[in-house]
Design an enzyme around this catalytic site. Structure first.
Site, mmCIF file in Angstrom:
data_model
loop_
_atom_site.group_PDB
_atom_site.id
_atom_site.type_symbol
_atom_site.label_atom_id
_atom_site.label_comp_id
_atom_site.label_asym_id
_atom_site.label_seq_id
_atom_site.Cartn_x
_atom_site.Cartn_y
_atom_site.Cartn_z
ATOM 1 N N GLU A 1 0.815 -1.223 0.000
ATOM 2 C CA GLU A 1 0.000 0.000 0.000
ATOM 3 C C GLU A 1 0.844 1.267 0.000
ATOM 4 O OE1 GLU A 1 -0.673 -2.636 1.929
ATOM 5 O OE2 GLU A 1 -2.599 -3.308 1.131
ATOM 6 N N HIS B 1 -12.239 -5.291 7.493
ATOM 7 C CA HIS B 1 -12.757 -5.129 6.130
ATOM 8 C C HIS B 1 -14.099 -4.418 6.194
ATOM 9 C CE1 HIS B 1 -9.712 -8.139 5.273
ATOM 10 N NE2 HIS B 1 -9.941 -8.053 3.985
#
Lengths: 338, 377
Positions: A64, A132
């Site tokens: 990321e 999530h």
């Protein structure tokens, strides 16, 4: 007018902008659908590899910091990257690149560089547990230099994403997993499609929209919560409680004026978001109204938000934590008694 | 996007005069020296073990000398200005490391990008950022290279390819990779030089960034200036491997350890790494062994550095070493080199005078430049 899902609208926006402007490119984990790849964790970039090739639809390692850092660097060098990290929660892996780098570069340079990048990130709880699920839009509204948008309809998804790509600043696009259209009805997904013009159009930042007119309570709600507010408003109508529902569409900049205008009529404010209660964008809106327009109000401001806990996995607990249509209805009834 | 050769902006808006003298004609000799013991580098044997890289032709040699002297005089001036309380904040100084900045950047183009760190002055000056604009920035003036908003740790000038320097250790590495990717997408043969210290090589951004650049054969030269200490912590206390250069193997790219105080050794290695990047051959990791003259920051007296280590390294001052060769090999006389030093000193003095007499920003300027675009502030 063509009907499409939010996924299709986002895909069309990216494809059209990539065709229009060769500086635009996509990068992220699994964004390409070559060789059986996903075309994005939620298929938003499906088909783009075939149209634009592997260099402009760049599959990256699960890195990321690399993805967002590359977007910052490429943007400063004149490109218009669209970065994707699959789930909003993963943005915490690259907060430095977003908040220290993307947001501050222009300022630190005295206005001599700009960072025209787009960061797409899905939010919302869908039975997958705390990593999530988070609705983390609020974090980024606290970083001067970033813009934050949250399209809830197909029309806005395409128009706002195009504005984001053409904007000269870093823009974070928060999309709700249960609004993408299609699957996941078991988690409460809305199989919604909406009208999307075939011709090129954009939706400006900083302009909210009244989704339903009413005279008793102004409900400001974004993403999935906007639909729950709409459902609640329909039911409350039968009780003779008339709700005006405002979708802010963009959180930074925020359309305070639209809310104030509505309050002149309703004099009651409710704010609903899936982000947690404390210090969310709702807290900012409430304090802004209290600071500037408190005399418009006939009752205390009501805020509904996810409880201040990480999102639990079990459906019964997940449902409990996030504001439901029933909670909105109850809150509206008690607000009317004040 | 770049069109034509950008020119650095002086504080008054005029074009900077940066003399990029002559083209490189150096011999490609093996220049890597082996420094097995990083705790106490065996200076004598190193010097005898390496192949000496030949000096370049006179114009480039003098240009490189001038560039190193400019960094030295600038940093020395900044140090005094702090002691005298004429400028505020903190400083992370680069003097002692001039051969790294000049050796790597001397032959780069204005359209090549450079990403620096919290210790950026040497890199910026060697890349062609205006010294006067930097001095104005140090004084917090409106005409500073970042209009007073960046300060010592964010110096840069995008018009000469120097993006704002980065004070988050290692975070400029993924950013440099993105700039390199833009070079690839635009089909230019521009390259990116990314500087960082030994401390940055333990950051996640180092791993993610170099892996990505290697994966896509991007035109980046990763330059680690190993000055042995991340703030006060010795590099060997932070990693199990012996050298940073060997980390390159993990990414499938070349890694080389170079004597970072030997200007020509640095320049020779950089020339190869830059050529490799330009022709699409991918990134290189250069580990330049060097030493800062000052502490990590303004308040750091370097108590953690052993006296013998310090004196051995300071004796290997990169400017003195290079000057010695210039005179010995009769490329220039002492008088000529003194003249260069004097003229640079005048330039620095003039910059201080100019900066002190420049305008402060309006306090409300703090509210500008948050966002770009029409109607934005």
């Amino acid at each position: 007018m063509p009907q499409m899902s939010i996924v299709e609208a986002l895909n069309q926006a990216i494809a059209e902008e990539m065709a229009r402007d060769e500086r635009v490119f996509c990068l992220g984990e699994d964004v390409s659908d070559a060789n059986g790849g996903y075309g994005g964790a939620f298929a938003v970039t499906r088909g783009l590899h075939g149209k634009f090739g592997p260099e402009r639809v760049l599959n990256t390692p699960i890195s990321e910091m690399l993805i967002v850092g590359m977007a910052v660097g490429a943007a400063m060098a004149g490109m218009r990257p669209i970065a994707d990290v699959q789930y909003g929660d993963f943005l915490f892996c690259c907060m430095d690149q977003l908040v220290n780098q993307a947001a501050k570069m222009r300022y630190m340079s005295g206005g001599r560089v700009s960072v025209p990048m787009v960061m797409r990130a899905p939010v919302g709880a869908t039975g997958r547990g705390a990593q999530h699920a988070q609705s983390l839009e609020g974090f980024f509204t606290h970083a001067p230099g970033l813009k934050v948008i949250c399209p809830a309809t197909a029309y806005d998804a395409k128009g706002l994403l195009k504005t984001a790509i053409r904007d000269d600043n870093p823009v974070l696009v928060f999309e709700h997993k249960l609004l993408y259209g299609g699957k996941r009805t078991e988690s409460g997904a809305l199989s919604m499609v909406g009208e999307v013009p075939a011709e090129d159009y954009t939706v400006p930042f900083g302009r909210g929209v009244v989704r339903r007119e009413g005279k008793d309570i102004t409900i400001v709600a974004n993403l999935l919560m906007m639909y729950r507010a709409m459902d609640a408003a329909a039911e409350l109508d039968e009780d003779d409680i008339s709700c005006e529902v405002i979708d802010p569409r963009t959180l930074a900049p925020f359309d305070y004026e639209l809310v104030i205008e509505s309050l002149r009529k309703t004099r009651r404010l409710m704010i609903v978001h899936e982000d947690t209660y404390s210090n969310g964008w709702g807290a900012q809106l409430a304090s802004y109204i209290a600071e500037h327009e408190i005399y418009l109000l006939d009752a205390p401001i009501k805020r509904l938000a996810a409880y201040d806990v990480p999102i639990p996995c079990a459906p019964v607990m997940e449902k409990f934590v996030i504001p439901s249509t029933a909670r909105i209805i109850d809150a509206a009834r008690s607000l009317m008694k004040m | 996007m770049h069109s034509g050769a950008p020119i650095a902006r002086e504080p008054d808006g005029s074009a900077a005069t940066k003399s990029l003298m002559g083209q490189s004609k150096i011999n490609i000799f093996m220049s890597t020296i082996v420094m097995k013991n990083t705790d106490t580098i065996q200076l004598e044997s190193d010097v005898s073990a390496k192949t000496v890289v030949a000096l370049p032709e006179r114009t480039k040699a003098l240009g490189m000398y001038e560039s190193m002297v400019r960094i030295r005089k600038y940093e020395e001036q900044i140090y005094f200005l702090f002691l005298e309380g004429r400028i505020s904040g903190s400083i992370h100084q680069s003097h002692g490391q001039e051969a790294c900045a000049v050796g790597v950047l001397y032959d780069t183009r204005p359209t090549d990008y450079m990403a620096s760190t919290h210790r950026p002055a040497g890199h910026d000056l060697a890349k062609g950022v205006s010294l006067r604009a930097m001095m104005c920035e140090m004084f917090g003036k409106a005409n500073g290279c970042c209009h007073g908003k960046g300060g010592a740790m964010h110096m840069g000038d995008i018009s000469v390819g120097a993006v704002p320097a980065n004070a988050i250790v290692g975070s400029n590495i993924p950013i440099a990779v993105g700039m390199a990717y833009s070079c690839k997408l635009r089909r230019t043969d521009d390259i990116v030089v990314c500087f960082f210290g030994d401390g940055a090589t333990n950051e996640g951004g180092f791993h993610e960034g170099i892996n990505g650049a290697a994966l896509w054969d991007l035109p980046v030269v990763f330059v680690c200036e190993n000055n042995f200490y991340g703030a006060s912590t010795h590099v060997q206390a932070t990693m199990k491997v012996q050298t940073i250069a060997e980390r390159a193997a993990a990414y499938g790219i070349p890694g080389e350890r170079i004597d970072g105080n030997d200007l020509m050794a640095v320049n020779e290695a950089a020339t190869r790494a830059i050529a490799r990047a330009r022709r699409g051959g991918g990134p290189t990791l250069l580990e330049l062994m060097t030493y800062r003259i000052a502490g990590h920051s303004r308040s750091d007296a370097s108590a953690y550095r052993p006296d013998d280590e310090e004196s051995a390294w300071l004796a290997r001052d990169p400017i003195k070493l290079f000057r010695g060769r210039l005179v010995e090999e009769k490329v220039a006389t002492d008088a000529e080199l003194d003249a260069i030093e004097n003229s640079v000193q005048e330039e620095v003095d003039g910059a201080v005078q100019f900066a002190e007499s420049s305008q402060d920003p309006e306090p409300e300027d703090a509210l500008r430049n948050v966002y770009a675009g029409e109607g934005e502030v």
